[in-house]
Enzyme design. Sequence first.
Site, PDB file in Angstrom:
ATOM      1  N   ASP A  50       0.804  -1.225   0.000  1.00  0.00           N
ATOM      2  CA  ASP A  50       0.000   0.000   0.000  1.00  0.00           C
ATOM      3  C   ASP A  50       0.838   1.276   0.000  1.00  0.00           C
ATOM      4  O   ASP A  50       0.414   2.307   0.524  1.00  0.00           O
ATOM      5  CB  ASP A  50      -0.959   0.027   1.210  1.00  0.00           C
ATOM      6  N   LYS A  91       1.932   2.131  -5.105  1.00  0.00           N
ATOM      7  CA  LYS A  91       2.446   1.555  -6.356  1.00  0.00           C
ATOM      8  C   LYS A  91       1.513   1.851  -7.522  1.00  0.00           C
ATOM      9  O   LYS A  91       1.948   2.156  -8.621  1.00  0.00           O
ATOM     10  CB  LYS A  91       2.620   0.030  -6.215  1.00  0.00           C
ATOM     11  N   GLY A 134      -4.584  -4.145  -3.773  1.00  0.00           N
ATOM     12  CA  GLY A 134      -5.543  -3.085  -4.098  1.00  0.00           C
ATOM     13  C   GLY A 134      -4.724  -1.881  -4.498  1.00  0.00           C
ATOM     14  O   GLY A 134      -4.018  -1.313  -3.671  1.00  0.00           O
ATOM     15  N   HIS A 135      -4.736  -1.530  -5.775  1.00  0.00           N
ATOM     16  CA  HIS A 135      -3.894  -0.453  -6.286  1.00  0.00           C
ATOM     17  C   HIS A 135      -4.770   0.704  -6.753  1.00  0.00           C
ATOM     18  O   HIS A 135      -5.605   0.541  -7.634  1.00  0.00           O
ATOM     19  CB  HIS A 135      -3.016  -0.975  -7.430  1.00  0.00           C
ATOM     20  N   GLN A 184       2.006  -6.073  -3.229  1.00  0.00           N
ATOM     21  CA  GLN A 184       2.505  -6.160  -1.850  1.00  0.00           C
ATOM     22  C   GLN A 184       3.838  -5.403  -1.720  1.00  0.00           C
ATOM     23  O   GLN A 184       4.017  -4.405  -2.387  1.00  0.00           O
ATOM     24  CB  GLN A 184       2.624  -7.611  -1.391  1.00  0.00           C
TER      25      GLN A 184
HETATM   26  P1  GDP Z   1      -0.678   0.371  -3.533  1.00  0.00           P
HETATM   27  O1  GDP Z   1      -1.275  -0.909  -3.039  1.00  0.00           O
HETATM   28  O2  GDP Z   1       0.793   0.447  -3.296  1.00  0.00           O
HETATM   29  O3  GDP Z   1      -1.037   0.675  -4.961  1.00  0.00           O
HETATM   30  O4  GDP Z   1      -1.320   1.530  -2.639  1.00  0.00           O
HETATM   31  P2  GDP Z   1      -2.891   1.688  -2.280  1.00  0.00           P
HETATM   32  O5  GDP Z   1      -3.590   2.226  -3.462  1.00  0.00           O
HETATM   33  O6  GDP Z   1      -3.412   0.471  -1.631  1.00  0.00           O
HETATM   34  O7  GDP Z   1      -2.797   2.774  -1.125  1.00  0.00           O
HETATM   35  C1  GDP Z   1      -2.201   4.022  -1.324  1.00  0.00           C
HETATM   36  C2  GDP Z   1      -3.233   5.107  -0.968  1.00  0.00           C
HETATM   37  O8  GDP Z   1      -2.579   6.354  -0.845  1.00  0.00           O
HETATM   38  C3  GDP Z   1      -4.297   5.311  -2.031  1.00  0.00           C
HETATM   39  O9  GDP Z   1      -5.485   5.697  -1.420  1.00  0.00           O
HETATM   40  C4  GDP Z   1      -3.726   6.445  -2.871  1.00  0.00           C
HETATM   41  O10 GDP Z   1      -4.737   7.193  -3.531  1.00  0.00           O
HETATM   42  C5  GDP Z   1      -3.064   7.274  -1.815  1.00  0.00           C
HETATM   43  N1  GDP Z   1      -1.864   8.028  -2.226  1.00  0.00           N
HETATM   44  C6  GDP Z   1      -0.865   7.641  -3.077  1.00  0.00           C
HETATM   45  N2  GDP Z   1       0.110   8.578  -3.099  1.00  0.00           N
HETATM   46  C7  GDP Z   1      -0.278   9.566  -2.252  1.00  0.00           C
HETATM   47  C8  GDP Z   1       0.309  10.788  -1.834  1.00  0.00           C
HETATM   48  O11 GDP Z   1       1.429  11.160  -2.213  1.00  0.00           O
HETATM   49  N3  GDP Z   1      -0.389  11.540  -0.923  1.00  0.00           N
HETATM   50  C9  GDP Z   1      -1.603  11.149  -0.450  1.00  0.00           C
HETATM   51  N4  GDP Z   1      -2.213  11.929   0.431  1.00  0.00           N
HETATM   52  N5  GDP Z   1      -2.192  10.002  -0.825  1.00  0.00           N
HETATM   53  C10 GDP Z   1      -1.532   9.217  -1.703  1.00  0.00           C
HETATM   54  P1  IMO Z   2      -0.895  -4.175  -2.243  1.00  0.00           P
HETATM   55  O1  IMO Z   2      -0.428  -4.751  -3.558  1.00  0.00           O
HETATM   56  C1  IMO Z   2      -0.979  -4.543   2.095  1.00  0.00           C
HETATM   57  C2  IMO Z   2      -1.094  -8.618   3.714  1.00  0.00           C
HETATM   58  C3  IMO Z   2      -2.357  -9.010   4.431  1.00  0.00           C
HETATM   59  C4  IMO Z   2      -1.790  -9.996   5.428  1.00  0.00           C
HETATM   60  C5  IMO Z   2      -0.703 -10.698   4.628  1.00  0.00           C
HETATM   61  C6  IMO Z   2      -1.137 -12.023   3.998  1.00  0.00           C
HETATM   62  O2  IMO Z   2      -2.165  -3.418  -2.319  1.00  0.00           O
HETATM   63  O3  IMO Z   2       0.227  -3.417  -1.593  1.00  0.00           O
HETATM   64  P2  IMO Z   2      -2.705 -12.666   1.947  1.00  0.00           P
HETATM   65  O4  IMO Z   2      -4.164 -12.372   1.705  1.00  0.00           O
HETATM   66  O5  IMO Z   2      -1.800 -12.162   0.894  1.00  0.00           O
HETATM   67  O6  IMO Z   2      -2.461 -14.113   2.280  1.00  0.00           O
HETATM   68  O7  IMO Z   2      -2.362 -11.858   3.305  1.00  0.00           O
HETATM   69  O8  IMO Z   2      -0.323  -9.801   3.615  1.00  0.00           O
HETATM   70  N1  IMO Z   2      -1.299  -8.108   2.330  1.00  0.00           N
HETATM   71  C7  IMO Z   2      -1.213  -6.808   1.996  1.00  0.00           C
HETATM   72  N2  IMO Z   2      -1.032  -5.722   2.762  1.00  0.00           N
HETATM   73  N3  IMO Z   2      -1.078  -4.429   0.758  1.00  0.00           N
HETATM   74  C8  IMO Z   2      -1.250  -5.519  -0.018  1.00  0.00           C
HETATM   75  O9  IMO Z   2      -1.234  -5.479  -1.363  1.00  0.00           O
HETATM   76  C9  IMO Z   2      -1.367  -6.782   0.593  1.00  0.00           C
HETATM   77  N4  IMO Z   2      -1.555  -8.039   0.141  1.00  0.00           N
HETATM   78  C10 IMO Z   2      -1.497  -8.838   1.212  1.00  0.00           C
HETATM   79  O10 IMO Z   2      -2.973  -7.912   5.044  1.00  0.00           O
HETATM   80  O11 IMO Z   2      -1.172  -9.297   6.486  1.00  0.00           O
HETATM   81 MG    MG Z   3      -2.840  -1.564  -1.846  1.00  0.00          MG
END
Ligand code: GDP
Ligand code: IMO
Ligand code: MG
Length: 454
Positions: free
Chosen positions: A19, A22, A46-47, A230
């Site tokens: 999270d 990416k 979840g991206h 991840q």
């Molecule tokens: P990922 O799994 O690495 O793609 O990240 P996620 O999408 O799960 O979580 C990142 C969250 O931070 C999302 O809600 C993005 O919209 C938000 N985000 C990404 N970059 C920034 C930033 O520079 N500032 C803020 N405030 N939010 C950001």
């Molecule tokens: P993105 O790509 C954050 C965590 C889960 C749990 C562990 C194992 O959005 O960064 P799983 O369902 O993979 O067997 O869970 O890994 N986890 C993540 N945490 N971002 C993710 O993906 C994750 N994918 C799995 O919360 O701790």
């Molecule tokens: Mg994510």
Amino acid sequence: MERDLQPTSMIVIGGQWGDEGKGKVVDLLSAGVAAAVRFNGGNNAGHTVKFEDRHFALHFIPSGIIHGHVRCYMGAWMVIDPVGVLREIDGLGEQGVDVIGRLALSERATVILPTHRALDGAREAARGAGSIGTTRRGIGPAYQDRAQRRALTTGLLRKPRTFAEHAVRVMEAHNRELGLLYGAEPVDLEAARLELEEAAERLAPLVAEVGPQILGHLSRREPVLFEGAQGVMLDLFQGTYPYVTSSSCLPGAAAVSCGIPVRALGPAVGVMKAYVTRVGGGPFPTELDGATGDHLRKRGNEFGTTTGRPRRCGWFDAAAARYAARVAGLDGIALTKLDVLDDLDEIRVAVRYRGPDGAEYVEPPADLDTLGSLEPVYETLPGWHAETVGTLDAAALPARARAYVEFLERQVGVPVVLVSTGPRREETFILGRSPLAQMLKTLMTGLDQPGQKS
Ligand code: GDP
Ligand code: IMO
Ligand code: MG
């Protein structure tokens, strides 16, 4: 010594516990690529992609898909729920993003079945207080079947009837396990069979051998972007095992996943937040339980993109980041969410850990008991008390924010090449003039081809 950069490809991975942003970074760079490739995990990911007033959440499909000119690939190290992938394809279609015709799915990926999800939930419940906190998407059980060599691969989707029949046989075994070991309800196999056969019919045309297609782009000097799911600390081997996911999140996994040489991957960019979050169980040395943690969660909107769970929040952990940079061989850091620190009086960074016997650790040890006994050693930096949201160039950054970024670079030993100061595509700037920074700039400003809908 600078690594010989492969200017036509780049790999973006998570440098912390997932999270990190990416999705945002990959979407941004996809403006200038021909192809985007997801190589590990499934819909545990979840991206998020945001620009203007648009908002997308990608789970299986590469974040590059939002740009209409980008061809997308899903590699063999992925786990695929056929019904879930179709739902995502249809959802994107409703949002104006055409996927069919631009997406290829490796014929060697692992199928996630409904019983994998049920097993994931039942096993988590049985673990009680020691649960991993998985996303309950069936990720672990699907990879387990793969390792046990009883999984179905996506190649079988080309024969929908046979696929559904095989799936039923595997699910019968899962149902027995659900009942006998966990006292759980069996999955309705007839409903599952129908759903899977229908999904296979629709997905069959997307199934392909992806390696030669990806190498084809590279041989034509068309840029390819690899997108990890991840993060390094959730890697099955190099992460905080057993509190990890069941796949590899490191750059090398992309080569295995796609069946291409490691040298085809190009430089590695690790996405890291300006602080740290973690979802689920497991060690988190810099975790903040009090008001500052709540502030980061609220200001950073730290709730899971996949499960909606509140994310645990803490200070930037330079010891973990240093380790991640080493094992993943990061060439640069994309630092996100700097804006979330805007109103803090002071900001702490864990620069190393100290054990009860006074021993110092510059990286987290593999043994979790030892890690759990360590205390972070913090350095405190002054906050900047100014809005950085939407800052468009380094010169506009408050001096103390700039000093914070430079402090992190020194601590981790890897240059920060991109800074993100807001969730939107446009809220980003490139730092420095290194070859990697130049490459990022070129990709970011790449003109979209005709045919783009969004
Ligand atoms: P990922 O799994 O690495 O793609 O990240 P996620 O999408 O799960 O979580 C990142 C969250 O931070 C999302 O809600 C993005 O919209 C938000 N985000 C990404 N970059 C920034 C930033 O520079 N500032 C803020 N405030 N939010 C950001
Ligand atoms: P993105 O790509 C954050 C965590 C889960 C749990 C562990 C194992 O959005 O960064 P799983 O369902 O993979 O067997 O869970 O890994 N986890 C993540 N945490 N971002 C993710 O993906 C994750 N994918 C799995 O919360 O701790
Ligand atoms: Mg994510």
